[in-house]
Design a protein around this motif. Structure first.
Motif, short mmCIF file in Angstrom:
data_model
loop_
_atom_site.label_atom_id
_atom_site.label_comp_id
_atom_site.label_asym_id
_atom_site.label_seq_id
_atom_site.Cartn_x
_atom_site.Cartn_y
_atom_site.Cartn_z
N GLN A 57 52.98 73.88 -7.94
CA GLN A 57 53.52 73.14 -7.06
C GLN A 57 52.67 70.95 -6.86
OE1 GLN A 57 57.07 72.18 -7.49
NE2 GLN A 57 56.99 70.50 -6.76
N PHE A 58 52.71 70.89 -7.18
CA PHE A 58 52.28 69.75 -6.56
C PHE A 58 53.26 68.16 -5.72
CE2 PHE A 58 49.04 71.84 -9.41
CZ PHE A 58 48.36 71.07 -9.76
N ASP A 59 53.47 68.61 -4.51
CA ASP A 59 53.64 67.81 -3.45
C ASP A 59 55.09 68.07 -3.76
OD1 ASP A 59 51.74 65.59 -2.84
OD2 ASP A 59 51.93 64.66 -4.58
N CYS A 60 56.45 67.70 -2.52
CA CYS A 60 56.84 68.57 -2.10
C CYS A 60 58.02 67.88 -1.36
CB CYS A 60 56.53 69.72 -0.75
SG CYS A 60 57.73 70.68 -0.29
N GLY A 61 58.64 66.38 -1.80
CA GLY A 61 58.96 65.37 -1.59
C GLY A 61 61.14 65.57 -1.64
N ARG A 62 61.73 64.50 -1.91
CA ARG A 62 63.15 64.85 -1.77
C ARG A 62 63.59 65.64 -2.99
NH1 ARG A 62 66.27 61.27 -2.79
NH2 ARG A 62 64.37 60.21 -3.72
N LEU A 63 64.03 66.93 -3.30
CA LEU A 63 64.67 67.42 -4.55
C LEU A 63 63.76 68.44 -4.81
CD1 LEU A 63 66.74 64.59 -5.10
CD2 LEU A 63 67.19 66.12 -4.05
N VAL A 64 62.59 68.59 -4.53
CA VAL A 64 61.74 69.27 -4.95
C VAL A 64 62.93 70.67 -5.69
CG1 VAL A 64 59.94 71.31 -4.58
CG2 VAL A 64 59.57 68.21 -4.56
N MET A 65 63.02 71.22 -4.52
CA MET A 65 63.90 72.40 -4.77
C MET A 65 64.98 72.64 -5.39
SD MET A 65 63.26 73.91 -0.51
CE MET A 65 63.37 76.08 -1.29
N GLU A 66 65.21 71.44 -5.60
CA GLU A 66 66.86 71.25 -5.76
C GLU A 66 66.77 71.25 -7.75
OE1 GLU A 66 67.90 69.89 -2.25
OE2 GLU A 66 66.10 70.25 -2.87
N ASN A 67 65.37 70.78 -7.93
CA ASN A 67 64.57 69.93 -8.97
C ASN A 67 64.44 71.54 -9.43
OD1 ASN A 67 66.29 68.10 -9.74
ND2 ASN A 67 64.49 67.02 -8.81
N LEU A 68 63.82 72.37 -9.08
CA LEU A 68 63.31 73.50 -9.73
C LEU A 68 64.43 74.07 -9.93
CD1 LEU A 68 60.62 73.89 -7.27
CD2 LEU A 68 60.06 73.55 -9.77
N ILE A 69 65.08 74.58 -8.93
CA ILE A 69 66.46 75.20 -9.42
C ILE A 69 67.11 74.96 -11.07
CG2 ILE A 69 68.53 76.48 -8.96
CD1 ILE A 69 67.01 76.39 -5.66
N ARG A 70 67.24 73.92 -11.01
CA ARG A 70 67.85 73.59 -12.28
C ARG A 70 66.93 73.55 -13.39
NH1 ARG A 70 69.42 68.75 -8.55
NH2 ARG A 70 71.22 68.81 -8.36
N ALA A 71 65.71 73.75 -13.03
CA ALA A 71 64.54 74.24 -14.64
C ALA A 71 64.68 75.49 -14.46
CB ALA A 71 63.69 73.45 -14.10
N GLY A 72 65.51 76.31 -14.10
CA GLY A 72 65.53 77.73 -13.41
C GLY A 72 64.81 78.28 -12.64
N ILE A 73 63.75 77.99 -12.00
CA ILE A 73 62.11 77.86 -11.30
C ILE A 73 63.09 79.16 -9.74
CG2 ILE A 73 59.99 77.92 -10.28
CD1 ILE A 73 60.23 76.24 -12.82
N ASN A 74 63.40 80.03 -9.37
CA ASN A 74 63.71 80.39 -8.08
C ASN A 74 62.14 79.31 -6.55
OD1 ASN A 74 64.00 81.03 -5.29
ND2 ASN A 74 64.13 83.43 -6.51
N PRO A 75 62.33 78.96 -6.14
CA PRO A 75 61.44 78.21 -4.88
C PRO A 75 60.84 79.35 -4.21
CG PRO A 75 63.07 77.04 -4.98
CD PRO A 75 63.56 78.30 -5.87
N VAL A 76 61.27 80.27 -4.35
CA VAL A 76 60.81 81.26 -2.87
C VAL A 76 59.22 82.19 -4.44
CG1 VAL A 76 60.77 83.55 -3.12
CG2 VAL A 76 62.35 82.55 -2.46
#
Length: 325
Positions: A47-66
């Motif tokens: 992951q490159f940078d960690c601004g607003r909505l990063v976690m939400e957009n990872l999840i929408r792509a099917g990726i668990n932020p953990v």
């Protein structure tokens, strides 16, 4: 690390892919998170940078932020780290068991510890107590301390594994205000991806990106005439008159020229201003982009200005866009 994830018939757990986890600028746009991208290398998630909505957009792509394997920060401006504390604490209480390595320019260690242990001091005590009182017969006990490590880096080799190598160069972005900024390149058996962070074109960046398969390049500054009024419209005019590419952000025309010098195969323009955002977002950004109505096809104009100099593939970033090498 991804075990399985199929998107549009593509196996994202194999090969080299890019997920745009934020395509917006420092000024709020509800449709665009803070500029950031995830690079997937055979299922490993960088992951490159960690601004607003990063976690939400990872999840929408099917990726668990953990499951993110490493976090790289280009610089420490607020729009690139806005979700950092939340990312660390929420992953902790969601029972991340492996340390997340966090790497970035000078000051990253100071920022990370301040945001987690000072900014979230109540959450740290909560999570410590959560871990200490977790039922013995219940799986998933959170770790006793936040699961991350952090280190500061300059230009050069950042990390190398059996699967990928990450290198960086310093790029210009408000150095006069003490900002240190890095652009990163990921190389692997499947190809290469560059994430520029915020900057204007430089020979060092072009050399880093030479021959890259995908370059995710900031493009926060409209070309002259795309907007009227506002600070950025004025500075674009002055830079053009001087024949200089010295503004801390990149315009579409500069991006096209730079991408051609890079000999990149594919460029993605990101860090986009809220030019077509809802009225309240436009009002918030008017001191930079003016008050007048912006053309409905303004981002088509971006693409055309880039294409005037660049012969490769061009995409205008949107949150959730997934690209494969």
């Amino acid at each position: 690390m991804l075990q399985t994830l199929v998107h549009d018939g593509r196996d994202l757990a194999r090969g080299l892919h890019v997920v745009i986890t934020g395509s917006g600028s420092a000024l709020c746009d509800p449709d665009r998170g803070g500029a950031s991208a995830a690079v997937l290398v055979d299922g490993q998630i960088l992951q490159f940078d960690c601004g607003r909505l990063v976690m939400e957009n990872l999840i929408r792509a099917g990726i668990n932020p953990v499951d993110v394997d490493a976090l790289f920060l280009t610089h420490l401006h607020f729009d690139h780290i806005a979700s950092f504390g939340y990312f660390i604490v929420s992953s902790w209480v969601a029972s991340r068991q492996v340390d997340l390595p966090v790497r970035g320019p000078a000051g990253t260690s100071r920022m990370a510890r301040a945001m987690v242990f000072d900014g979230h001091y109540t959450d740290v005590e909560f999570a410590r107590n959560l871990a200490a009182t977790w039922p013995e017969d219940m799986p998933g006990r959170p770790r006793a301390e936040p699961p991350f490590t952090v280190s500061d880096h300059g230009a050069g080799l950042i990390v190398e594994t059996d699967a990928y190598r990450v290198t960086a160069v310093e790029v210009p972005h408000f150095q006069k205000f003490g900002v240190q900024s890095l652009a990163y390149r990921v190389d692997c058996a499947h190809g290469s991806v560059v994430v520029t962070g915020d900057c204007h074109p430089t020979p060092a960046l072009q050399e880093l990106a030479r021959g890259a398969d995908i370059v995710v390049n900031e493009c926060a500054k409209p070309d002259g005439g795309m907007v009227t009024g506002g600070k950025l419209a004025r500075s674009t005019t002055l830079a053009a008159a001087a024949g200089e590419h010295t503004h801390p952000h990149t315009t579409p025309s500069w991006l096209g020229e730079s991408a051609q010098k890079m000999q990149a195969r594919h460029v993605v323009a990101t860090h986009l201003a809220p030019l077509r955002a809802m009225p309240a977002a436009r009002a918030m950004s008017q001191v930079y982009y003016g008050q007048s109505e912006v053309a409905a096809d303004v981002f088509d104009q971006y693409k055309a200005r880039i294409a005037a100099s660049f012969t490769g593939r061009i995409d205008i970033a949107e949150d959730g866009l997934i690209l494969s090498v």
